[in-house]
Design an enzyme around this catalytic site. Structure first.
Site, short mmCIF file in Angstrom:
data_model
loop_
_atom_site.label_atom_id
_atom_site.label_comp_id
_atom_site.label_asym_id
_atom_site.label_seq_id
_atom_site.Cartn_x
_atom_site.Cartn_y
_atom_site.Cartn_z
N ASP A 260 35.93 38.43 31.97
CA ASP A 260 37.04 37.69 32.57
C ASP A 260 37.01 36.28 31.98
O ASP A 260 36.10 35.90 31.24
CB ASP A 260 36.91 37.69 34.11
CG ASP A 260 38.26 37.43 34.76
OD1 ASP A 260 38.45 37.80 35.93
OD2 ASP A 260 39.15 36.85 34.08
C1 GLC Z 1 41.90 35.42 35.51
C2 GLC Z 1 41.72 36.64 36.36
C3 GLC Z 1 41.95 37.94 35.62
C4 GLC Z 1 42.97 37.71 34.53
C5 GLC Z 1 42.35 36.77 33.51
C6 GLC Z 1 43.32 36.44 32.37
O1 GLC Z 1 40.96 34.43 35.87
O2 GLC Z 1 40.51 36.78 37.08
O3 GLC Z 1 42.36 38.90 36.58
O4 GLC Z 1 43.31 38.95 33.92
O5 GLC Z 1 41.89 35.57 34.09
O6 GLC Z 1 44.38 35.68 32.85
#
Ligand code: GLC
Length: 736
Positions: A260
């Protein structure tokens, strides 16, 4: 191209080029390329890394993605992969997943996600950071918005449907890649507080939290995203047991694992490792392939190789997984994968897609109360009083590529339903409270000012409220929480309606006119303090682009509501976490022989949810009768049939969701008082009777035992059948 040729491509890449494929950067790195003041410096990477990187985050639109791809291909022979948060729609926005969960209609959801894939592909997106399949039992957590709810079976069916929808006919020209998230158990964050710790037994993890990810893997998801949280003290992004031993080795997942956002570097913040160097070593050796938006892989993989702390073969394996997906999607032959302005015109937010979004929003809405006031008729004088009356902010926080200007507001839709002059509308009060910590929600002051009324404006609203309440036959009150109050980083310790909205509802109730509450929210709100004021309550969630139409369809009776909650509504936030599949305890209020005090309950709040899992009302009247079993004993190699007679005793056709729950009454690891094992959506004509049959299999009787192994034990099983988890018919059989 054939794998043989692709292997040759891999073999001709330099080490730096291979590492580049394992790095993902957001779109702002690709628009302005100034090493001195640009984002590279802030992130702490060389500008050269941008030209090497393998994928881009949240860049969308055919023109933009083609331009970025063209620029990139001038410096790198490997096309970029465009990945984006496409969680419940792309341009056509569906209800939030907690609403999709209330449809109990995975087939419909699969079609929604096929449509979404077609829109996203036309706009140059090749990977969706979805489905989010985290099981959630605590409505304080803002991301409950993105979840399909509190039940492993239901979540697993939606996970499969969403992956199949995204990846329908998946090849060089069809579908987009799904990236299931957030592996694993992010929904169990302590206290419902965002990014918090998660601690649970392996047994609980396997029984309740892992099934939906496993369903997504079995449905063929191409990517898995790691969660921000720890699992029993070990941060997921460096958790080799979960990522390698379970996800890859036990489940056979051979796709891409992506961290993430900045989660690799955050292993330092967790206190798991001292620097980015060790963070990289832990994440890479846990088989995280792509580092999203952190400097770790860019700066530390080569030094770790030199130190012999990671294996160059593993670099090749990770790079191969990325190249393989790009090849599967035909990017080497067509780096735009068909994205074009013409394709967008053909695909984006078409009438057909709007119609499906409207149907879905109808099925997602849940009628929580109705004393008979609904459905309304077009000749009634209707006052719309509430902050969401004429709002187009109905798509929720994670509709990243949606546009509120496309949204049908409730007022617009009501105007299509009522006779001329029979609709009047006003805000009544503000959506947010003047003392809300708007900066903490990431709101700008100007954005916040749009969500509150000045005292003069409120005085004018008070007058309008009095006038419209006096004029109307019925008052419809669209209330709820602001978009920024749910979704990522939207955890709340208080989930009641805002005080000013409660006061407005009480004020209108004093007029004596019947109230229909329409709640717009990204979570189950606590409605206990307004429940008695309302003659009817319709939970609409953030209903999406066609939200206004769907709400009007139900309120004016064009649709007979069929939504059933996939997550219960608490009476008080103090009850959370709360879920239907709880254990009996030694002192259940239902079975304990102790005095009225010494039981498992609260002294200040009635036990159980205000509205239970599986609950929802319809306009028809369903009677459940004659629950019978094919036999009263069952052996492992047998099945057992459960049948129930279902009568629609009204003149209105409708859809019932008949739910089958089981209880393993005695087991070496105590089992929940009820667990959903199957359900059937049954349409009934007026006055029609049908017999519904379920088949119980031995697999349904399994649970994770004391050694975390799937097991099954002889003994009594209770069978519950009904239209929600609380009000069921009951019988039992013996497994021998
Ligand atoms: C965010 C979220 C995730 C998302 C990623 C990209 O912090 O936790 O669900 O897909 O970053 O935006």
């Amino acid at each position: 191209m054939e794998d043989k040729k692709l292997h040759a491509v891999l073999d001709h890449l330099t080490l730096q080029e291979k590492i580049g494929q394992l790095i993902q950067l957001p779109g702002n790195f690709f628009d302005v390329h100034t090493a001195t003041t640009g984002p590279e410096k802030k992130l702490g990477i060389d500008a050269a890394v941008v030209d090497m990187c393998g994928s881009v985050l949240n860049v969308a639109g055919a023109e933009k993605t083609r331009r970025v791809q063209d620029q990139h291909l001038k410096k790198n022979k490997i096309p970029l992969l465009f990945m984006s948060d496409i969680v419940y729609g792309f341009k056509t926005i569906y209800p939030i997943p907690l609403g999709l969960g209330a449809t109990w209609d995975p087939e419909l959801i699969e079609k929604d996600y096929q449509n979404t894939a077609d829109e996203a592909k036309a706009s140059g997106n090749q990977v969706a950071f979805a489905p989010m399949v985290d099981l959630v039992r605590d409505a304080r957590w803002g991301r409950v918005l993105e979840s399909t709810g509190e039940d492993p079976l239901l979540n697993s069916q939606y996970a499969s449907a969403m992956v199949r929808g995204f990846q329908h006919n998946f090849d060089a020209k069809h579908g987009i890649a799904a990236c299931v998230k957030h592996f694993a158990a992010y929904g169990a964050v302590e206290s419902g507080k965002e990014y918090n710790s998660v601690d649970m037994s392996e047994r609980e993890l396997r029984q309740n939290y892992l099934p939906s990810y496993k369903a997504a893997v079995d449905a063929g998801t191409k990517l898995v995203m790691t969660a921000f949280n720890t699992m029993n003290g070990v941060p997921i992004t460096g958790n080799k047991w979960l990522l390698k031993d379970i996800l890859r080795d036990e489940w056979g997942f051979d796709g891409i694992i992506i961290s993430d956002y900045a989660a690799v570097a955050e292993l330092v913040n967790h206190g798991f490792v001292p620097t980015n160097h060790e963070a990289t070593e832990q994440a890479f050796n846990a088989t995280v392939d792509i580092d999203m938006k952190s400097p770790c892989y860019a700066n530390e993989l080569q030094p770790l190789l030199k130190e012999g702390r990671i294996d160059v073969q593993k670099i090749d394996e990770a790079c191969w997984r990325v190249l393989k997906l790009k090849n599967e999607m035909g990017l080497f032959e067509d780096p735009y994968r068909g994205a074009s302005v013409e394709a967008e015109k053909e695909q984006l937010i078409t009438p057909k897609k709007r119609a499906l979004a409207r149907k879905t929003a109808n099925e997602a809405s849940v009628l929580l109360k109705n004393d008979g006031i609904l459905p309304l008729s077009s000749d009634q004088k209707v006052a719309l009083i509430g902050p969401y009356s004429n709002s187009q902010e109905l798509i929720g926080l994670w509709a990243v590529h949606g546009d509120t200007k496309d949204v049908i507001s409730i007022e617009t839709a009501f105007n299509e339903k009522v006779d001329a002059g029979h609709l009047r509308s006003t805000l009544g009060t503000s959506l947010m409270a003047a003392d809300d910590n708007y900066q903490g929600m990431g709101m700008s002051e100007s954005q916040f000012k749009q969500a509150i009324l000045s005292s003069d404006e409120q005085k004018k609203e008070d007058q309008k409220v009095a006038e419209l309440s006096a004029w109307a036959d019925v008052v419809v009150m669209p209330v709820g929480e602001h978009t920024v109050q749910s979704g990522e980083a939207g955890s709340r310790a208080n989930i009641n309606l805002p005080a000013q909205q409660v006061a407005l509802i009480h004020r209108v109730a004093k007029s004596g006119k019947p109230i229909v509450l329409v709640t717009i929210s990204g979570r189950p709100l606590v409605l206990s303090d307004v429940e008695t004021d309302a003659s009817a309550i319709l939970q609409a969630w953030f209903p999406g682009t066609e939200g206004g139409h769907a709400i009007a369809d139900i309120i004016f009776g064009k649709t007979n509501p069929s939504g059933r909650l996939s997550m219960g509504f608490p009476r008080s936030v103090g009850q959370l976490p709360q879920y239907y599949s709880h254990l009996s305890t030694g002192r259940s209020p239902l079975t304990s022989g102790h005095s009225s005090r010494y039981m498992s309950k609260y002294t200040d709040v009635k036990d159980g949810p205000l509205y239970p899992f599986g609950f929802g009302l319809s306009y028809h009247q369903a009677e459940y009768r004659n629950l019978t079993l094919s036999q009263d004993k069952m052996m492992a190699d047998q099945t057992l049939q459960v049948s129930v007679e279902l009568e629609n005793s009204s003149a209105i056709a409708g859809t019932e969701t008949v739910q089958l729950y089981l209880q393993d009454v005695f087991a070496s690891v105590v089992q929940p008082v009820k667990v959903l094992k199957d359900y059937q959506r049954v349409t009934l004509k007026a006055y029609e009777t049908k017999t519904i049959v379920f088949t119980i299999t031995a697999e349904m009787l399994q649970f994770y035992g004391q050694q975390n192994q799937l097991t099954i034990e002889p003994g009594q099983f209770n069978v519950f059948v009904g239209n929600n988890s609380r009000d069921c018919m009951k019988t039992s059989f013996e497994f021998i």
